[in-house]
Design a protein around this motif. Structure first.
Motif, PDB file in Angstrom:
ATOM      1  N   HIS A  42      -1.611   1.697  -4.978  1.00 24.86           N
ATOM      2  CA  HIS A  42      -2.585   0.797  -4.379  1.00 24.86           C
ATOM      3  C   HIS A  42      -3.113  -0.122  -5.454  1.00 24.86           C
ATOM      4  O   HIS A  42      -3.138   0.228  -6.631  1.00 24.86           O
ATOM      5  CB  HIS A  42      -3.747   1.580  -3.784  1.00 24.86           C
ATOM      6  CG  HIS A  42      -3.321   2.574  -2.774  1.00 24.86           C
ATOM      7  ND1 HIS A  42      -4.148   3.101  -1.841  1.00 24.86           N
ATOM      8  CD2 HIS A  42      -2.111   3.148  -2.546  1.00 24.86           C
ATOM      9  CE1 HIS A  42      -3.504   3.955  -1.088  1.00 24.86           C
ATOM     10  NE2 HIS A  42      -2.255   4.003  -1.503  1.00 24.86           N
ATOM     11  N   GLU A  43      -3.573  -1.262  -5.015  1.00 25.37           N
ATOM     12  CA  GLU A  43      -4.079  -2.184  -6.008  1.00 25.37           C
ATOM     13  C   GLU A  43      -5.123  -3.076  -5.363  1.00 25.37           C
ATOM     14  O   GLU A  43      -4.933  -3.560  -4.258  1.00 25.37           O
ATOM     15  CB  GLU A  43      -2.923  -3.026  -6.542  1.00 25.37           C
ATOM     16  CG  GLU A  43      -3.348  -3.900  -7.682  1.00 25.37           C
ATOM     17  CD  GLU A  43      -2.181  -4.745  -8.176  1.00 25.37           C
ATOM     18  OE1 GLU A  43      -1.062  -4.220  -8.262  1.00 25.37           O
ATOM     19  OE2 GLU A  43      -2.417  -5.934  -8.434  1.00 25.37           O
ATOM     20  N   ASN A  95       6.900   4.542  -9.341  1.00 24.42           N
ATOM     21  CA  ASN A  95       7.044   5.703 -10.202  1.00 24.42           C
ATOM     22  C   ASN A  95       6.346   5.512 -11.549  1.00 24.42           C
ATOM     23  O   ASN A  95       6.835   5.921 -12.575  1.00 24.42           O
ATOM     24  CB  ASN A  95       8.531   6.005 -10.423  1.00 24.42           C
ATOM     25  CG  ASN A  95       9.044   6.850  -9.275  1.00 24.42           C
ATOM     26  OD1 ASN A  95       8.304   7.662  -8.715  1.00 24.42           O
ATOM     27  ND2 ASN A  95      10.295   6.636  -8.929  1.00 24.42           N
ATOM     28  N   THR A 132      -1.037   5.374  -7.722  1.00 24.48           N
ATOM     29  CA  THR A 132      -0.941   5.632  -6.286  1.00 24.48           C
ATOM     30  C   THR A 132      -0.252   4.497  -5.561  1.00 24.48           C
ATOM     31  O   THR A 132       0.000   4.597  -4.372  1.00 24.48           O
ATOM     32  CB  THR A 132      -2.335   5.795  -5.659  1.00 24.48           C
ATOM     33  OG1 THR A 132      -3.076   4.607  -5.941  1.00 24.48           O
ATOM     34  CG2 THR A 132      -3.055   7.002  -6.221  1.00 24.48           C
ATOM     35  N   GLY A 158       3.173   6.553 -12.117  1.00 25.93           N
ATOM     36  CA  GLY A 158       1.982   7.401 -12.205  1.00 25.93           C
ATOM     37  C   GLY A 158       0.782   6.800 -11.521  1.00 25.93           C
ATOM     38  O   GLY A 158      -0.336   7.231 -11.721  1.00 25.93           O
ATOM     39  N   ASP A 209       0.783  -1.223   0.000  1.00 23.25           N
ATOM     40  CA  ASP A 209       0.000   0.000   0.000  1.00 23.25           C
ATOM     41  C   ASP A 209       0.820   1.280   0.000  1.00 23.25           C
ATOM     42  O   ASP A 209       0.425   2.270  -0.593  1.00 23.25           O
ATOM     43  CB  ASP A 209      -0.917   0.014   1.217  1.00 23.25           C
ATOM     44  CG  ASP A 209      -2.152  -0.795   0.928  1.00 23.25           C
ATOM     45  OD1 ASP A 209      -2.678  -1.417   1.852  1.00 23.25           O
ATOM     46  OD2 ASP A 209      -2.573  -0.809  -0.245  1.00 23.25           O
ATOM     47  N   HIS A 210       1.903   1.294   0.702  1.00 21.76           N
ATOM     48  CA  HIS A 210       2.585   2.570   0.876  1.00 21.76           C
ATOM     49  C   HIS A 210       3.837   2.712   0.050  1.00 21.76           C
ATOM     50  O   HIS A 210       4.580   3.662   0.225  1.00 21.76           O
ATOM     51  CB  HIS A 210       2.874   2.808   2.358  1.00 21.76           C
ATOM     52  CG  HIS A 210       1.614   3.104   3.098  1.00 21.76           C
ATOM     53  ND1 HIS A 210       1.046   4.351   3.111  1.00 21.76           N
ATOM     54  CD2 HIS A 210       0.792   2.285   3.777  1.00 21.76           C
ATOM     55  CE1 HIS A 210      -0.083   4.305   3.792  1.00 21.76           C
ATOM     56  NE2 HIS A 210      -0.253   3.059   4.210  1.00 21.76           N
ATOM     57  N   ALA A 253       4.621   3.786  -3.164  1.00 27.00           N
ATOM     58  CA  ALA A 253       4.179   4.345  -4.427  1.00 27.00           C
ATOM     59  C   ALA A 253       5.237   4.128  -5.489  1.00 27.00           C
ATOM     60  O   ALA A 253       6.375   4.533  -5.319  1.00 27.00           O
ATOM     61  CB  ALA A 253       3.907   5.830  -4.264  1.00 27.00           C
ATOM     62  N   THR A 285      -2.395   8.730 -10.847  1.00 30.93           N
ATOM     63  CA  THR A 285      -2.372   9.993 -10.096  1.00 30.93           C
ATOM     64  C   THR A 285      -2.667  11.179 -10.998  1.00 30.93           C
ATOM     65  O   THR A 285      -2.361  12.314 -10.661  1.00 30.93           O
ATOM     66  CB  THR A 285      -1.005  10.202  -9.438  1.00 30.93           C
ATOM     67  OG1 THR A 285      -0.022  10.158 -10.481  1.00 30.93           O
ATOM     68  CG2 THR A 285      -0.720   9.147  -8.414  1.00 30.93           C
TER      69      THR A 285
END
Ligand code: HEM
Ligand code: HEM
Ligand SMILES: [Ca+2]
Ligand SMILES: [Ca+2]
Ligand SMILES: [Cu+2]
Lengths: 281, 366, 476
Positions: B14-15, B8, B12, B10, B3-4, B6, B23
């Motif tokens: 999360h999945e 690179n 967030t 584009g 979750d945290h 991110a 984003t």
């Protein structure tokens, strides 16, 4: 990480990450937010008061009319007929004075409708004769060839079931519809009297009960002015047959009183307030 | 689950079940629209009555501003202050009030009107007043005249007659056509003749066919009642047969003709007619008159009894229907429109009814 | 990424039950819709029978399509997506099944009671009080099970589709309960706890938000799972999700008053509703844009995949009806459109275009995934799409025509300042439009029959082992 910060996490300074990863927080936010609009729009109308004089004339339905209203509901008439004339010049010419809040103040449930497949009925009372209504309700197209209204001739064949009337009135009385104990006790005699099946015996008593000028609503006694004469009740065999009380009697009795309670003065526009009453300008 | 972290790419980072979120910024036009909507709603609430308020707060705010920001428990909106409405002629302005309004900055030319509330705010009713005023001024040219003219004068004046016929098409259609049909031809109910509605286009009248009488009919309504067996309980079914035949085959065809004294001047040689006429004079003539022409043609415009000497039938002219009429009687009612429709409208309707084709001139002796 | 093994742990039985029931409800609801549409075109079809006369059958239609069809789609797709988006099995399964069965019994109950004339006479709230209680209990069970499942999620964040679902669960509870407040006379009749203007406002607070939360927020939630999943593309903009979620949640609630413009409700309340209606365009469109832009890179699927096409066209209709709705929410447009067929046209551009199409898309998707199979006939899915779309267009254009015509006829004044048309003139003018609408409705009904047929064939092919299983890519 920087990408992430830009797109997720904080939205306009709000730590959305926290909200969306915490079920109780999300749930509480949502639960509170969705309540606001409704509270602002609905609640004030219950308490805002107005000092202006109220209109006179609106009375609760008689037991027979009340049964008629139940039939109106049962047959879904409100799905084709509105009872709410809007303040427009065309509606003024077609239907009469726009409807006031006060006129439906005792209507549990409101019957304004949302569709006019047929004409508005808010002021249909007294417009036609009972005979016409009978003929029209039996076979609408026999009098109005364009009509798409269903036939309701069976109403005449059903004797009115009055087994619920008393309870109906009690329920309404518990919600501030001003039926007195006397009104409720005499429901049966009043139904017979109004449908003209008792040879006029109960007519005076019926009139005394519903043509009165003093009403107690929510513990407050209101008396209409001396100059105001309540609209006389229609008392007769509405279905043309004085030997019995049928659903047709009840429905026509209901239709014939619609919009007749308030006496509008020519040239005066009446205003409506948020209190369920109405006042003159 | 990452979750945290991110990435690179584009997203967030999360999945859920393979679904990722990018984003991207919302499209600029969307963002503009979004804020424009919020701006709009804010302005709208200022312009129109919108915000409910407790009476105490209301008094407090009004006190501070010296203006009626709140009326009757809600903001009244600044529409009135913007002088957007027009103000119409009315009698209830006193000079003092007018001066007061001028002092408040109202346009002098516009202060002609009837009531203060109208000046103060937008309300649905004020809006209607505008619209009504507008349409009334369109037809004022004619309506002023209509008010001063009698129905007969209107009929005589071609332009006014045309206007009134145009004006009453819908009034008649929405109020009267339910019974008399849009062309005034009435309804002949074959299965239940008693529930028939009269034809207004022929020249047979129950209650008089000139404008004064028509106005009377519309204003006060009419009740006509034919008692069963003409009120004579002794009538046998053989008698009824005779009477019906007399009316159907005699009076209406002209094979039997009655004079004003009730004597058969034609058809006396037919024994059925002769016998029937005796019954007729005894029982029916009281209403249908000795000559069988009905009340109307004999100067009684209230009874509404039918004329038998023409071929126009109120309930259909078959022998069976006539027998039914005599046996069971008839009762019918025209509703009262006085009170629901104003006198000018009723006058105009009378013109329309008169001009359906059967209208009569006022008799000389009336 | 969820593995097949994980999927085996999902409760698909409940989803399968809801989806198949939902399709059947679609068949019944559109059949009744076509019938009442035909009654308005040809009144002899009332057959002089009280139980099937227009006034009694209309609520059968509205309640069957909204609560039967829409309800089972929300339950089915809801349970499907909550499991997929949390990687957890449905929580409190007995409670979940209770929700489903109570809902089903409620539908059966109103199928019987509404034709008998037992109605609360409040639109979309017609079933009597004891059916309300069943429905409210079902809804509460659904809420418990749903939140329970979210609480079990295997990741920290809650998926945006589930936010929308939660908003629906809460709001529908409020409005359903408050609007349902009544005192029973007996099992067949009750009186609303409110009278007159208060009853009207409460009703449309319900009525609009049944649309805003049941038919919109819930279905947007469904969209947020099925569109990206079926297109196999990421959601276009997270920020947009957040913005339009909160704004929609907050703003929708205010606009119920636009159903009462120019009535005896105080002007200020109506202004609140009118203003917010306009402000609502962009929050509503947020969902459409996010769905549409998610398609970028997958547009070719529209040509080849009718299921994708259902979803995309649904989004287009959603965009259209949420533009039309706000327009109708302004006082001046509503003055014309209210009481006319325009409202009915708007309803069905939402219902047939948005709700039905997104549901159908989601249902086909779920059927293929749950049974791990292609549809029995891809061609029939394609035919269904075209039949449905044609029917919907017939319906909507007919009602725009009749609605605008009706509104204009009622208010038309000639150059002398006199009304031009009688009410009866306007009734007569509706006839061709009503006939066209009934034709369109019949097509939509046929579409649902095709879908039911295709689905039953698919399931029996799976049972017989004669089906074509999904590609690995589709299984993912
Ligand atoms: C921003 C979005 C929307 C707004 C502002 C809006 C506004 C309106 C308005 C003004 C009316 C007419 C009320 C009247 O004159 O009686 C209406 C009716 C209706 N709308 Fe919408 N609408 C929106 C979206 C939708 C959607 C997506 C649906 C989905 C089905 C929908 C379903 C309905 C229904 C069922 C009615 C009929 C209510 C009745 O029974 O009278 N609306 N809407
Ligand atoms: C075969 C397809 C359909 C047909 C032929 C059809 C037909 C109708 C008809 C004739 C009415 C009554 C309109 C009136 O009173 O003038 C109606 C109302 C309604 N229908 Fe349908 N319908 C169909 C599908 C649907 C679907 C799928 C939904 C919902 C998801 C739906 C929701 C509604 C609603 C909410 C109303 C009430 C509208 C209002 O009160 O303004 N309908 N429908
Ligand atoms: Ca409606
Ligand atoms: Ca009777
Ligand atoms: Cu709405």
């Amino acid at each position: 990480m920087s990408e992430y910060k830009k797109g997720g996490g904080m939205i306009r300074g709000i730590p959305h990450d926290t909200i969306e990863s915490n079920l109780p927080i999300l749930a509480v936010f949502v639960a509170i937010l969705v309540a606001v609009g409704g509270i602002v729009e609905i609640v004030p109308a219950f308490y805002l008061e107005d000092a202006e004089p109220k209109v006179e004339g609106v009375r609760p339905l008689t037991p027979l009319e009340l049964e008629g209203f139940a039939i109106f509901r049962r047959e879904g008439c409100f799905l084709c007929h509105a009872q709410m004339i809007r303040p427009f010049r065309d509606e003024k010419e077609r239907y009469g004075h726009f409807s006031l809040a006060a006129e439906s103040q005792f209507d549990h449930n409101y019957a304004w409708g949302s569709k006019r497949t047929g004409p508005d009925l808010a002021r249909v009372g007294g417009k036609y004769t009972d005979d016409w209504h009978i003929q029209h309700l039996r076979y609408p197209r026999s009098v109005v060839p364009e009509s798409v209204m269903p036939n309701f001739f069976f109403l005449e064949e059903h004797p009115l079931d009055t087994s619920r009337t008393k309870r109906r009135m009690e329920v309404l009385a518990s919600m501030n519809v001003p039926y007195s104990a006397d009104d409720i006790a005499n429901y049966e005699a009043d139904i017979k009297a109004q449908a003209g099946v008792d040879d006029g015996e109960g007519e005076d008593a019926l009139r005394a009960r519903y043509e009165r000028k003093t009403w107690e609503i929510d513990g407050v006694v209101t008396t209409w002015s001396d100059s105001f004469e309540p609209t006389p009740l229609d008392v007769r065999a509405f279905d043309g047959d004085a030997s019995d009380v049928t659903e047709m009697d009840a429905l026509i009795a209901y239709l014939q009183q619609l919009g007749t309670h308030i006496h509008f003065e020519e040239g005066v526009d009446y205003y409506h307030d948020k209190f369920g009453h109405a006042y003159r300008e | 689950m990452s979750d945290h972290n991110a990435p690179n790419d584009g997203s967030t980072g999360h999945e859920w079940d393979g679904i990722r979120e990018l984003t991207n910024k919302p499209p600029t036009w969307w963002a503009w629209g979004f804020y424009a909507g919020l701006t709009f709603v804010t302005c709208y609430y200022i312009i129109y009555p919108s915000t409910p308020m407790n009476n105490k707060v209301q008094a407090f705010v009004n006190g501070i501003t010296g203006q009626e920001v709140f009326v009757h428990g809600h903001t009244k909106g600044i529409m009135g202050l913007l002088h957007i409405n027009d103000y119409y002629e009315g009698e209830n302005w006193t000079q003092a009030e007018i001066d007061n309004l001028k002092a408040k900055g109202y346009n002098e030319l516009k202060i002609k009107a009837g009531d203060r509330k109208y000046l103060d705010a937008w309300t649905a009713v004020n809006e209607m007043r505008d619209d009504v005023h507008e349409i009334e001024s369109v037809r004022a040219k004619y309506m002023e005249k209509v008010k001063t003219m009698t129905a007969d004068e209107i009929i005589a004046d071609d332009e006014m007659r045309q206007f009134v016929l145009g004006r009453t098409r819908v009034i008649f259609g929405d109020n009267c056509a339910a019974c008399h049909q849009s062309g005034g031809q009435g309804v002949l109910n074959k299965t239940d003749p008693g529930n028939s509605f009269p034809n207004l286009t022929d020249d047979d009248w129950l209650f008089g066919g000139w404008t004064d009488k028509i106005i009377e009919t519309i204003t006060d309504g009419r009740q006509a009642e034919m008692p069963a067996k003409g009120g004579n309980e002794d009538l046998t079914s053989a008698d009824i047969d005779k009477l019906a035949t007399f009316i159907h085959d005699g009076l209406s065809t002209g094979d039997a003709v009655l004079n004003d004294d009730g004597e058969l001047v034609k058809g006396a040689d037919n024994p059925t007619f002769a016998a029937a006429n005796e019954l007729f004079q005894e029982t029916c003539a009281a209403c249908h008159s000795a000559n069988g022409k009905g009340a109307n043609l004999n100067g009684d415009y209230d009874t509404g009894s039918a004329n038998f000497t023409d071929t126009i039938w109120r309930f259909g002219g078959s022998l069976a229907t006539i027998k039914q009429t005599i046996t069971e009687g008839r009762k019918s009612e025209m509703p009262t429109w006085g009170g629901r429709l104003d006198p000018t409208t009723i006058k105009m309707l009378a013109v329309r009814v008169h001009e359906f084709g059967g209208g009569q001139p006022k008799p000389a002796d009336e | 990424m969820s593995s097949i093994a994980e999927k085996d742990e999902y409760n698909y039985d409940i989803v399968k039950f809801c989806v198949i029931t939902g399709i059947m409800m679609g068949v019944v609801g559109t059949a009744v819709g076509t019938w009442i549409a035909s009654e308005l075109a040809f009144p002899f079809l009332n057959f002089d029978t009280a139980e099937i006369s227009f006034g009694r059958l209309r609520p059968v239609h509205t309640n069957t399509v909204i609560f039967g069809f829409g309800g089972f789609l929300l339950y089915g797709a809801g349970f499907y997506m909550v499991q997929h988006a949390t990687h957890a099995r449905v929580a409190f399964e007995k409670i979940a099944w209770t929700a489903v069965f109570l809902w089903l019994f409620s539908v059966f109950a109103f199928w019987i009671t509404l034709p008998m004339g037992m109605t609360q006479s409040k639109e979309y709230h017609e079933p009597e009080w004891w059916i309300d209680i069943m429905m409210a209990t079902s809804w509460t069970c659904m809420t418990i099970s749903y939140l329970g499942t979210i609480a079990r999620r295997k990741m920290s964040h809650i998926y945006v589709g589930l936010w929308f679902f939660m908003t629906m669960l809460f709001m529908v509870t409020y409005i359903f309960v408050f609007n349902g407040m009544c005192i029973p006379v007996d099992f067949t009749f009750s009186y609303s706890a409110y009278a007159g203007i208060h009853d009207a406002m409460t009703q449309w607070w319900w009525g609009h938000n049944a649309v805003g939360f049941f038919l919109t927020a819930g279905f947007i939630g469904v969209m947020y799972y099925f569109v990206p999943k079926h297109a196999n593309r990421p959601i276009y903009s997270y920020r947009l999700s957040v913005l339009h979620f909160w704004s929609l949640t907050f703003l929708y609630v205010w606009v119920g008053a636009h159903h009462l413009h120019y009535t005896a409700i105080p002007d200020w309340t109506l202004s609140l509703g009118a203003g917010m209606s306009i402000a609502l365009i962009f929050p509503s469109w947020g969902g459409m844009i996010n769905g549409m832009m998610t398609m970028s890179g997958a547009w070719d699927k529209i040509r080849t995949d009718p299921i994708m096409r259902f979803m995309v066209v649904a989004l287009a209709f959603y965009g259209m009806s949420t533009f039309e709705g706000p327009l109708m929410g302004t006082k001046s447009v509503n003055a014309l459109s209210h009481y006319t067929d325009w409202t009915v046209g708007h309803v069905h551009s939402g219902a047939l275009g948005w709700n039905a199409m997104i549901s159908i898309g989601a249902m086909y998707h779920m059927i293929t995934r749950m049974w791990n199979t292609e549809m029995w006939s891809a061609k029939l899915v394609n035919i269904h799409f075209w039949v449905h779309l044609t029917g919907a267009i017939f319906y909507i254009t007919a009602m725009w025509g009749s609605g605008v015509l009706q509104g204009l006829m009622w208010r038309a004044f000639d150059e002398y300042g006199n009304l031009v048309y009688t009410f009866a003139d306007s009734v007569a003018a509706m006839h061709p439009f009503y006939a066209l609408r009934a034709t369109g409705g019949f097509l939509v009904f046929c579409g649902f029959c095709i879908m039911l047929f295709n689905t039953l064939k698919t399931v029996s092919a799976v049972k017989a082992g004669t089906n074509v299983t999904l590609t690995a890519e589709a299984q993912a």
